[in-house]
Write an enzyme that holds these catalytic residues in place. Structure first.
Site, PDB file in Angstrom:
ATOM      1  N   GLY A   1       0.729  -1.172  -0.119  1.00 36.86           N
ATOM      2  CA  GLY A   1       0.011  -0.167  -0.213  1.00 36.86           C
ATOM      3  C   GLY A   1       0.632   1.296   0.191  1.00 36.86           C
TER       4      GLY A   1
ATOM      5  N   HIS B   1       2.444 -11.407   6.670  1.00 37.36           N
ATOM      6  CA  HIS B   1       3.556 -10.917   6.996  1.00 37.36           C
ATOM      7  C   HIS B   1       4.190 -11.816   8.059  1.00 37.36           C
ATOM      8  CE1 HIS B   1       7.020  -7.844   7.167  1.00 37.36           C
ATOM      9  NE2 HIS B   1       7.372  -8.684   8.281  1.00 37.36           N
TER      10      HIS B   1
ATOM     11  N   LEU C   1       7.782  -1.436   5.466  1.00 38.07           N
ATOM     12  CA  LEU C   1       8.574  -0.410   4.372  1.00 38.07           C
ATOM     13  C   LEU C   1       9.621   0.390   5.052  1.00 38.07           C
ATOM     14  CD1 LEU C   1       5.935   0.644   1.978  1.00 38.07           C
ATOM     15  CD2 LEU C   1       7.349  -1.199   1.586  1.00 38.07           C
TER      16      LEU C   1
ATOM     17  N   ARG D   1      -3.595  -5.450  14.347  1.00 34.47           N
ATOM     18  CA  ARG D   1      -4.000  -6.176  13.386  1.00 34.47           C
ATOM     19  C   ARG D   1      -4.240  -7.550  13.655  1.00 34.47           C
ATOM     20  NH1 ARG D   1       0.282  -4.720   8.630  1.00 34.47           N
ATOM     21  NH2 ARG D   1      -0.817  -2.550   7.922  1.00 34.47           N
TER      22      ARG D   1
ATOM     23  N   ASP E   1      12.699 -19.420   0.938  1.00 35.79           N
ATOM     24  CA  ASP E   1      14.104 -19.982   0.500  1.00 35.79           C
ATOM     25  C   ASP E   1      15.243 -19.490   1.315  1.00 35.79           C
ATOM     26  OD1 ASP E   1      12.066 -20.596  -1.179  1.00 35.79           O
ATOM     27  OD2 ASP E   1      13.009 -19.586  -3.029  1.00 35.79           O
TER      28      ASP E   1
END
Length: 599
Positions: free
Chosen positions: A188, A536, A581, A426, A367
């Site tokens: 976002g 996340h 971010l 959240r 990975d």
């Protein structure tokens, strides 16, 4: 070093998209045996993620000469490779049996379907065109070297690569996907940072200390205090770093979902594309950074206890060995799309099986975490997996989310009743959603969020477009909206009225909500459906404040650094909205600088 797949190539499409016309034309192979066309140019459309994708297909008697995308409304930076690559693949292979672009499947499908319709009109035997073209020959093995090797070309990897170069290093960035961006490019765009002492911070009563407190306590004090301190104290400097390279942000910060405070800075460019336009501009202006796409890192090279390189596999299965003179940075992201890993480590949620979709791009499969384990790296807090209550019911993505900021919307269940503080953490909101009928909510907003139908959400989508696509619903009154979304009108009207009382009084409601701005009292009203989605993964490789990877005995692994969602221990049990971010930029910068200097 000359990049086989340059990062600049990916974003040439970005500029072309603004003109809504992109031409891919080349000689191509001969048509399949017996395939003939009525020569000419044929136009057709098919439905993409955001409306119709229109193509023009030119054919000669026995060949597809070109495929042009004339018009589309797909998201720049996310759909680019589908818009450019699918037409080229069709022309190159003279076949419709081409692979979709991971992360842009809707756009890929639309281009293929529109091209199919055009070729059908040209008299093609579609069944023959569905036979795959010849497989690519295996390329030769490759050996490369650079000062710093970065695994992953998402936000953290690109930050590390650019930072390493700014500190004097040559860089090779390895990306297993066909495009750069990772999760960041579809984010976002909210980036938390406090410009302490600024008028805005003073007005909002914000500070670095408060950012630390909310981040640390918001993760139930399970995050590493040193890492949290590093995050918040370097946040604003990272915004300034991006700005120094040309990235632009909107002037006023806002409160992102689960962010708890108005400190999120929103880029001017849509979703996460601004980060990559910025990094791309730097790479084009400077020599010494090579980005290799379709290159999957497989194993770290260790010599005398030090990590000195990476062994990777190219698109055609060839071996690519990259030696690192100074350091390797793992920035390959989390494991949100690895259902087996989610289920293995899940301790909090009722289930994280395949029925729970993810916002993550297809390459988020853990990975780098597994590569770290192979060299004895400590892996921490893998059970800390964050979900959002904001997933698209069909895809799990965040696109289509009609909320613009926390203060101006409410969540209701399918009975039209609120059930949670919409300004809460959240995890609190998502756990509450799991307990609702069908695990489904409706976001409800009004004209305060969308004064015009052309106003866009945080994902560059107009509300009129979302309504036209059936991804949002519109009513001139609350009752009309309720009828359209199938909830009891009386319930929704009573819910909105009760909410508006607390907006007026600015007092906490029954759920403890304290974040208010304007009432929901101005038609038209809008609603959009949302479900739980994996967002996340907060566990991963253990690092210190200098981004050195720490082994199971508590020692630094020489030559190895890590940054971004591949790491664990920063966010604790719950990540604040807007901190991801910040995380990738702050720690990506640190990792690149330290790897370049061998520190």
């Amino acid at each position: 070093m000359k990049a086989k797949h340059s990062f600049a190539h990916i974003f040439r499409a970005f500029a072309a998209i603004s003109a809504l016309t992109l031409l891919i034309s080349c000689g191509g192979k001969a048509a399949p045996t017996g395939q003939t066309y009525a020569p000419g140019t044929y136009t057709a459309s098919a439905k993409g993620y955001h409306g119709d994708v229109t193509v023009a297909v030119k054919v000669t008697k026995n060949k597809i000469a070109s495929v042009r995308v004339l018009k589309h409304g797909e998201t720049p930076g996310i759909s680019d490779l589908a818009i450019s690559g699918i037409p080229k693949a069709i022309v190159d292979s003279q076949s419709l049996a081409v692979d979709s672009v991971s992360g842009a499947s809707f756009s890929s499908k639309a281009v293929i379907e529109a091209t199919t319709a055009a070729l059908k009109e040209a008299g093609a035997d579609i069944e023959k065109l569905m036979v795959p073209g010849a497989a690519a020959e295996k390329e030769a093995d490759v050996e490369l070297s650079a000062d710093v090797v970065v695994i992953g070309a998402g936000g953290a990897g690109m930050a590390a690569g650019v930072s390493a170069h700014q500190n004097g290093a040559t860089v090779v960035i390895l990306e297993k996907m066909a495009k750069v961006g990772g999760n960041t490019i579809s984010a976002g765009g909210a980036m938390n940072a406090v410009d302490e002492g600024s008028e805005t911070a003073i007005k909002n009563k914000d500070s670095v200390a408060l950012h630390f407190k909310q981040t640390y306590e918001g993760g139930d004090k399970k995050g590493d205090e040193v890492l949290v301190k590093t995050l918040v104290e370097n946040a604003w400097a990272s915004v300034e770093w991006l700005q120094s390279m040309g990235m632009k942000f909107l002037p006023e910060p806002f409160t992102v979902t689960g962010g708890l405070w108005p400190r999120a800075h929103k880029p001017v460019d849509p979703v996460g594309t601004g980060f990559f336009k910025t990094y791309n501009a730097y790479i084009e202006a400077n020599k010494g950074i090579e980005v290799r796409l379709n290159t999957k890192a497989e194993k770290l090279i260790v010599e005398n206890g030090k990590v000195v390189g990476v062994i990777a596999t190219g698109k055609t299965g060839n071996k690519i060995t990259v030696k690192a003179n100074k350091g390797v940075v793992i920035a390959s992201g989390g494991f949100g799309q690895n259902v087996a890993m989610r289920q293995e480590f899940n301790k909090q949620w009722p289930t994280l099986d395949e029925t729970i979709k993810s916002t993550n791009h297809p390459g988020a499969t853990g990975d780098g975490i597994m590569m770290g384990r192979e060299v004895n790296a400590a892996i921490v807090q893998m059970e800390n997996i964050q979900l959002l209550p904001l997933g698209d019911p069909e895809t799990g993505s965040l696109s289509g989310n009609i909320e613009t900021d926390v203060e101006k919307r409410i969540y209701v269940n399918i009975e039209g009743n609120r059930f949670v503080d919409e300004g809460a953490r959240r995890d609190t909101m998502t756990l509450a959603l799991f307990n609702q009928p069908q695990k489904k909510l409706w976001i409800v907003v009004d004209a305060h969020s969308y004064p015009e139908g052309t106003v866009k959400n945080n994902f560059n989508e107009t509300i009129d477009g979302l309504v036209a696509d059936g991804r949002a619903f519109k009513g001139e009154t609350v009752e009309e909206l309720a009828e359209k979304i199938g909830v009891p009108p009386a319930n929704l009207a009573a819910t909105v009225a009760e909410f508006n009382k607390h907006v007026a009084s600015k007092t906490p409601d029954a759920f403890g909500r304290t974040l208010y701005s304007v009432p929901l009292d101005k038609g038209p009203y809008y609603a959009g459906a949302r479900v739980p989605t994996v967002h996340h993964t907060m566990g991963g490789i253990k690092i210190d404040a200098e981004t050195h990877v720490i082994d199971v005995n508590g020692n630094v692994i020489p030559g190895l650094y890590a940054a971004g969602e591949v790491t664990g221990g920063i966010h604790g049990s719950n990540r604040l909205g807007g901190n991801a971010l910040t995380d990738i930029t702050v720690f990506g910068r640190i990792a690149g600088a330290n790897a370049a200097q061998g520190k």
